[in-house]
Enzyme design. Structure first.
Site, mmCIF file in Angstrom:
data_model
loop_
_atom_site.group_PDB
_atom_site.id
_atom_site.type_symbol
_atom_site.label_atom_id
_atom_site.label_comp_id
_atom_site.label_asym_id
_atom_site.label_seq_id
_atom_site.Cartn_x
_atom_site.Cartn_y
_atom_site.Cartn_z
ATOM 1 N N ASP A 143 0.835 -1.205 0.000
ATOM 2 C CA ASP A 143 0.000 0.000 0.000
ATOM 3 C C ASP A 143 0.871 1.257 0.000
ATOM 4 O OD1 ASP A 143 0.757 -0.722 2.557
ATOM 5 O OD2 ASP A 143 -0.981 0.173 3.531
ATOM 6 N N GLU A 179 1.390 9.403 9.597
ATOM 7 C CA GLU A 179 0.323 8.398 9.498
ATOM 8 C C GLU A 179 -0.495 8.459 10.777
ATOM 9 O OE1 GLU A 179 0.173 4.697 10.785
ATOM 10 O OE2 GLU A 179 2.227 4.382 11.464
#
EC number: 3.1.27.-
Lengths: 826, 598
Positions: free
Chosen positions: B72, B203
């Site tokens: 990803d 993140e």
């Protein structure tokens, strides 16, 4: 046909999705569900669905009334509603009771802040886009003032929403013309008045908005307006295209003349779209004037793209074309030679060339424009190909630090030394220029600079790769005899050195280059001889033991080509020795290499050799090992390649095999039996049966197809001697499976026997159960229900189950799952 | 004002695929280029047409940076570089460069096997793409071009994962990729300098979670495996070749050793050697304990874990098998699962996320009947467990990183919107900095205040020092007057005289004048005298001169008095001052307007 099981699950799915207490399913599930609805719609089952599935109306209505809906669910609902309203029946069903208006009422979503979520705005637009398939949909949009909202969304802060709004606007404009214009649909000059009055209102609203936006001072708005304009130019027909063009011409001229740097790219896109339409050929539309204005005085670095556009135009005034060509050539000439005539217009460009960043960018634009033209073998008129190529060669020399003293005063020289960007771009251009025959006498210069790059310790790996590409293009384009000297004396020693480079990227590119070159020149005896006499082959062989898997795989391919080439030529003394050595090393790779690529390459090599007829006998001794090793590999792609090898082996042997069929007098049957015996000796059946029960579906599928082919052949051959084709089914995996199936069949037969009270069967087999060790091949092929297996394998889903039923089951089961599985990375 | 623009094409308010565009100081950088495994069409890749419509990515992008090898974050890279077309540099750490192609290749094999699969990259494309990769070392500043530099920091998470600082001039951005602030069995914790970036892109997978300690999860895992093995059951652990598998192997190996367990542990053939090869090769990237004990015992050489052969699946008795792939969607893991699913004594432990449509996803959602090929139904009786061992920073970890780096702004990606919202509020409250969380396709713009370096002339410095005051000190900013010369792309501060001399200009003086009227019955000379006295009493620290020619001078301010013959009592006071004394001049004119003391 609609899957009835899916439809039976639909009400429950709707309930789950409409429940605000449930968190929405996996992010992909809703999109996949929409995909299913779209598929249903395209099978024109849309209206049926809505009529027979009242749960859908209930779902939409409950989402609309809930103020706590999750944005993802709302977006899905908007999308779905539009899809269901794409047919007139669906539209009416949704419109009754005002549900449709409720769904698309923008204010409603604004109240509960849901409009703030980009996915909701996106779903709203997508829903309308889905719906706009009939006049009522357009009336609905106009009647509810939605066009204004769409125009606002054109300037949305989300790139995705703004882009979708533009698409919808174009769709609306196209819809207006398609529903009105039947006869004159693409006639330039047909006027807007040929549209229905209500349509004129809509198109005017949109077009006025574009004009207004283009005249505004708000930069992002102008940008979006230009994007819409280029979409209209490329996707809409007449009269929309020319009407809008006429309207925007004035603000467009202002924008072009203002030359705002950040708009240039988008303006170019508009002009690119415009030159592809008939507008170009009509002087009143002033496309050429705009191009010329865009080109300006050639003093902006942004004018390059415009120049590249102009040069490629078929019909274009010579003066303009020349000016454009001058601009493209200017940076290159300025750096590598003095421009023929000092032109005042280029003062600014010259200034920019003196600064490193802009100098590099200008040169790259110049070079890539030239490469593009050369790819199309463009006929340069005012400038000789010879001088262009010389300039590129000189530029490449400057990039590697060599500058003729006459140009030392140009300070750009220092910017260029070691600049990979310009080197890569220049090498691409030089490669592209190889198509011009006029360059033949420059070959030695070209090869000289390319050789320098190959030799230079400073050359970056990516630069070397481009160099190889350029060398190959020039060698292939050049008459050969002159080049042999260059190849064997200059090129090969450098390549040998490069194959020892510390960087695996370089070693690999070198080997790939040798492979390509050998394949391209395999009918050239001089080259093949040079390859063998120069010692290159032994370097290739030693590369088979490289530390990097990629390199070993490339070395395998290079050796393959070298061997193939040598066998194309009259037999060289070293041929068999080379093959022998290659075989030893390749077998070692196949049995021991930890990486898949080299092992795959080895099996492919055998296939390639087997396809060529020269090597068949020489390979015979290794084939059984290759089939056995390849068939037991843990990389399923190696197994696939092995099965491909098996297929070639079967074809070769059964059709015109030069070695399996030696008894010319023998019958067809005998030859076939002999071939099968040969296969048995090679272990081909073990491979096929083992692969049939492999854990990877593609392997099973391929093996099954080959076995079906074999079965057909055995069935066609009447007098096949079964006794010589007996296979031992004990002690191996596939054998156990065959035995199990054999026993199952016997059991079934026995039970039939018992019911029928018969004690014998046609094939003379007893109904009693017993286990056997040896079964003949034709029998095994019968026992295995290959057709059924093949059908199952074909039916077998992809790795990810894609059926809508599975999707719905997943949504339902996820809803029952109380525990949330934390989303993670892969 | 200069600004930094950040647009996520993926990972904006989602945990799909990371792809973030950053525009800083005229440079365009792509951070990560991930794919979404949940789709099998174009939707799996970021839509690069949003970057540039003409497909010329090389012209637009200055570089691409990949944070780590998870798909990803890197899965769309060969698509972008080889199919869309990008020839520029791609940066990633050495371990990522080594491992990335293995995972890409693994995924390609799974994908191309699908029926009708098109538009996917080939092995050759993966290789060609990897050839464009420039490897990064930790803490080494890499100059992408003259203006743009990048620097990698250790991020934990997986082997080779890095955070990266991007700098153009004095503007900077830090991108964390996925990171972990607590060390685990095989990796250390993330660390970064106090680099005070203009913006920190972090993140936020576990934005709202304070995760229970990893030790607890490990204990739980070992307990479950142990119980199953004790009751004679078999344990299947579907894994991807690299990453979590190694961590779990170390865990089981140590446990087996400690408890003296005899049940066999197997790992899918071929992958162990390759994976362990990389862990050995990049031992410096593992945690301190592994590095320290490496000389005596390599943690990746397992005594209890043996290579698996597919015939072992039918062996009686307990066993533990690590098999690929991790989502139970194909190959060996699925085959073993099918064999073992019917026995309730057995267990499957899913240590990672599964996309919709896979068997892994189905059984995690509690489905007990699975339809296999040809509509045969598989009863799932075995125990199903989900144990996430993924190494992301939790809320506490994210706050810790902010404290470490001290960013001026914060931007959250790779997380769910609702959770981000919570963390955003928390960050804004605790650190008083702006926190952004753009959705995909939305651009966040940060205005920066870059300090502009200026050369100062020695003369000016000497003069300043001669005036007294402290010596120049980088830590104590102070005001200084001079003339700024911008010439040949350089900025210099020099004395006005030097500037005039250098530029060959003559000096012009700008003076302000002002008239103030006041009634005073005295003669003009007396009025001037009274003004002098008044100013002397008000402006005590100034030197005030009464010049015989009929003027009073304070600094550059000249004051004169006149009156007309018709109205001798109405005095007109003329004030004139130069630009430098603007403040004093205004003050005096206001003062005199109030009149003179009697």
């Amino acid at each position: 046909m609609m899957d009835s099981e899916c439809l039976s699950l639909l009400p429950a799915v709707c309930l789950v999705l409409a429940d605000p207490k449930q968190s929405p399913p996996d992010d992909t599930s809703l999109e996949k569900l929409l995909d299913w609805f779209k598929a249903l719609h395209s099978q024109s089952n849309g209206q049926v669905l809505l009529q027979h599935q009242p749960c859908l109306l209930e779902f939409i209505s409950s989402v609309c009334t809930s103020k706590t809906t999750d944005p993802a669910i709302l977006s899905f609902t908007l999308n779905l509603t539009g899809l269901l309203a794409a047919t007139t029946q669906g539209f009416h069903l949704l419109d009754e009771g005002g549900l449709l208006a409720c769904v698309f009422e923008r204010e409603a979503w604004g109240v509960c802040d849901l409009w703030e979520d980009a996915s909701v705005r996106s779903g709203w637009l997508q829903g309308l886009l889905n719906m706009l398939k009939h006049q009522q949909a357009l009336d609905f949009m106009c009647g509810n003032g939605l066009i204004k909202v769409i125009l606002q969304l054109q300037n949305d802060r989300s790139l995705f929403v703004a882009c979708l709004a533009n698409q919808l606007l174009v769709h609306i404009l196209n819809f207006l013309t398609s529903s009105n214009m039947t006869n004159e649909s693409d006639v330039v000059g047909s006027s807007e008045s040929s549209l229905r009055p209500d349509c004129v209102l809509v198109s005017s609203e949109i077009m006025n908005a574009v004009v207004e936006v283009l005249s505004s001072e708000d930069h992002p708005q102008v940008l979006q307006g230009l994007r819409l304009l280029s979409l209209v130019l490329s996707q809409c027909g007449e009269p929309i295209r020319s009407t809008l063009w006429k309207d925007v011409l004035v603000p467009l001229e202002v924008l072009v003349n203002r030359g705002s740097e950040s708009l240039i790219q988008t303006l170019i896109t508009v002009l690119e779209a415009a030159v592809r339409t008939p507008l170009l050929s009509q002087s009143e539309h002033k496309v050429e004037e705009l191009l010329e204005a865009m080109l300006g005085d050639g003093n902006r670095k942004e004018c390059f793209q415009c120049a590249a556009l102009i040069v490629k135009l078929e019909k274009c005034p010579e003066v303009l074309k020349r000016k454009a060509m001058d601009i493209i050539m200017f940076p290159l000439q300025c750096v590598s030679t003095q421009p023929q005539a000092e032109k005042e217009i280029n003062v600014v460009l010259k200034e920019q060339l003196s600064q490193k960043a802009s100098c590099i960018s200008l040169l790259m634009q110049s070079l890539s424009s030239l490469a593009q033209l050369a790819h199309a073998k463009y006929l340069f008129e005012d400038i000789s190909i010879h001088s262009i190529t010389s300039s590129v060669v000189l530029l490449l020399r400057m990039c590697s630090g060599h500058c003729p003293s006459s140009l030392l005063h140009i300070n750009t020289f220092t910017h260029l030394i070691g600049c990979c960007k310009v080197q890569r771009c220049g090498l691409d251009t030089l490669g592209a220029l190889s198509v011009y025959e006029e360059n033949l006498d420059l070959r030695m210069n070209v090869f000289g600079v390319l050789l320098d790059y190959l030799q230079s310790p400073d050359s970056h790996a990516t630069v070397l790769k481009k160099t190889f590409q350029a060398v190959k293009r020039w060698i292939v384009c050049s008459p050969f005899p002159d080049l042999l000297q260059f190849i064997s004396h200059d090129l090969f020693p450098v390549l040998e050195k490069r194959m020892c480079d510390l960087r695996w990227e370089v070693r690999d590119s070198t080997l790939e280059f040798i492979t390509q070159l050998t394949a391209a020149l395999n009918d050239n005896s001089g080259f093949t001889e040079a390859l063998h006499t120069s010692g290159m082959v032994s370097v290739l062989l030693s590369s088979l033991a490289d530390a990097e898997g990629y390199v070993r795989a490339s070395a395998v391919a290079a050796v393959r080509e070298a061997v193939t080439a040598s066998f194309h030529q009259t037999v060289l003394v070293s041929n068999s020795k080379l093959l022998e050595e290659a075989l030893v090393q390749m077998m070692a790779i196949l049995s021991q290499d930890t990486e898949g690529f080299p092992r795959r390459a080895v099996v492919q090599t055998f296939t390639s050799w087997l396809k060529g007829s020269h090597l068949v006998t020489a390979l015979e001794s290794s084939l059984s090992s290759v089939l056995s090793l390849g068939g037991n590999d843990f990389d399923w792609e190696v197994k696939m390649h092995t099965l491909e090898l098996a297929e070639v082996l079967m074809e070769k042997t059964l059709t015109c095999c030069p070695y399996a069929v030696q008894n010319f007098g023998s019958s067809e049957e005998t030859r076939f039996t002999q071939a099968l015996i040969k296969f048995k000796d090679f272990g081909l059946f073990d491979l096929l049966f083992n692969s049939l029960f492999d854990c990877d579906r593609p392997v099973c599928e391929r093996a099954c197809a080959l076995l079906v082919k074999l079965r057909t052949l055995t069935a066609e051959t009447a007098d096949l001697d079964h006794s010589v084709l007996v296979l031992n089914v004990c002690g191996n995996r596939w054998g156990d499976e065959v035995q199990r199936r054999y026993l199952n069949k016997q059991q079934a037969k026995a039970s039939v026997c018992v019911t029928n009270g018969v004690t014998g069967s046609d094939d003379g087999m007893d109904c009693g159960l017993y286990c056997i060790k040896d079964i003949s091949l034709p029998k095994i092929l019968q026992i295995l229900d290959l057709d059924d297996m093949q059908r199952m394998l074909m039916l077998s889903s992809d790795h990810v189950v894609n059926s809508p039923r599975s999707l719905m089951e997943d949504i339902l089961s996820a809803a029952q799952q109380s525990e949330e599985n934390i989303v993670d990375c892969y | 004002m200069p600004d930094i623009k950040i647009t996520p094409l993926g990972a904006g308010q989602d945990v799909g695929r990371s792809c973030i565009l950053v525009s800083i100081g005229g440079k365009n950088i792509m951070l990560d280029c991930g794919m979404h495994m949940g789709y099998n069409d174009d939707r799996r890749f970021p839509d690069f047409s949003y970057i540039t419509q003409n497909g010329r990515l090389t012209e637009f992008l200055d570089c691409v940076i990949i944070s780590h090898f998870h798909l990803d974050h890197c899965g769309a890279l060969p698509y972008m570089s080889e199919m869309v077309g990008y020839d520029g540099p791609i940066y990633m750490t050495h371990p990522t460069k080594a491992i990335c192609p293995i995972l890409l290749e693994d995924f390609r094999k799974i994908t191309v096997d699908k029926k009708g699969e098109t538009n996917f990259f080939t092995s050759q494309m993966i290789k060609d793409c990897m050839k464009k990769v420039v490897p990064l070392n930790l803490h080494q500043t890499v100059q992408v071009d003259e203006e743009l530099e990048i620097k990698a920091y250790y991020a934990g998470h997986v082997l080779g994962a890095a955070m990266v600082q991007i700098k153009v001039g004095l503007e900077s951005v830090v991108y964390t990729g996925d990171y972990n602030m607590t060390p685990d069995r095989h990796l250390g914790a993330a660390w970064i300098d106090k680099c005070r970036p203009d913006i920190l892109i972090s993140e936020s997978t576990y934005a709202t979670t304070i995760r229970d300690s990893k030790r607890c999860r490990e204990r739980d895992f070992l307990k479950k495996v142990h119980e199953t093995v004790e009751r004679g059951g078999k344990v299947l652990i579907p894994v991807f070749a690299l990453g979590r598998a190694q961590e779990l192997c170390i865990l089981l190996e140590t446990f087996w050793e400690r408890m003296n367990l005899k049940a066999p542990i197997y790992f899918s053939t071929g992958l162990t050697e390759k994976a362990n090869h990389y862990y050995k090769l990049f031992i410096t990237w593992t945690n301190q304990k592994i590095r320290k004990t490496f000389v005596q015992r390599n943690m990746f050489e397992f005594k209890h874990i043996k290579a698996f052969d597919r015939s072992y699946a039918d062996n009686p008795g307990p066993m533990v098998v690590f098999a690929t792939p991790g989502m139970l969607h194909a190959g060996q893991s699925l085959q073993i699962f099918k064999k073992w699913a019917g026995n309730e004594k057995n267990m499957v432990i899913m240590p990672g996320y599964c996309v919709q449509g896979t068997v892994g996803h189905k059984i995690l959602n509690g489905q007990k009947k699975l339809e296999m090929e040809g509509r045969a139904t598989l009863d799932v009786k075995l125990q199903v467990e989900y144990m996430s061992f993924s190494a992301h920073a939790d809320a506490k970890g994210i706050m810790q990183l902010i404290r470490m780096a001290e960013p001026r702004n914060m931007l959250l990606v790779h997380g769910e919107a609702k959770k981000m919202e919570f963390l955003k509020d928390k960050i804004e409250q605790e650190f008083s900095i702006s926190c952004y969380m753009p959705a995909n396709g939305e651009t966040t713009t940060i205005v920066t205040n870059p300090s502009v370096p200026v050369d100062i002339s020695l003369n000016l410095l000497k003069r300043e020092m001669a005036l007294g005051g402290p010596l120049p000190d980088a830590k104590r900013p102070r005001t200084m007057h001079g003339t700024l010369i911008m010439k040949d792309n350089s900025l210099r501060l020099v004395s006005p005289e030097q500037a005039l001399k250098e530029l060959g200009l003559s000096e012009h003086q700008l003076r302000f004048t002002c008239r103030v009227q006041l009634h005073d019955p005295h003669s003009d000379t007396d009025t001037l005298g009274r003004i002098y006295t008044h100013l002397k009493s008000v402006l005590k620290s100034y030197s005030i001169q009464h010049v015989p020619d009929g003027t009073v001078i304070v600094e550059s301010i000249v004051i004169k008095v006149t009156s007309s013959a018709e109205e001798p009592n109405l005095k007109v006071i003329l004030l004139s001052w130069s630009y430098q004394d603007e403040e004093l001049g205004s003050f005096l004119s206001t003062l005199l307007k109030k009149g003179l003391p009697s």
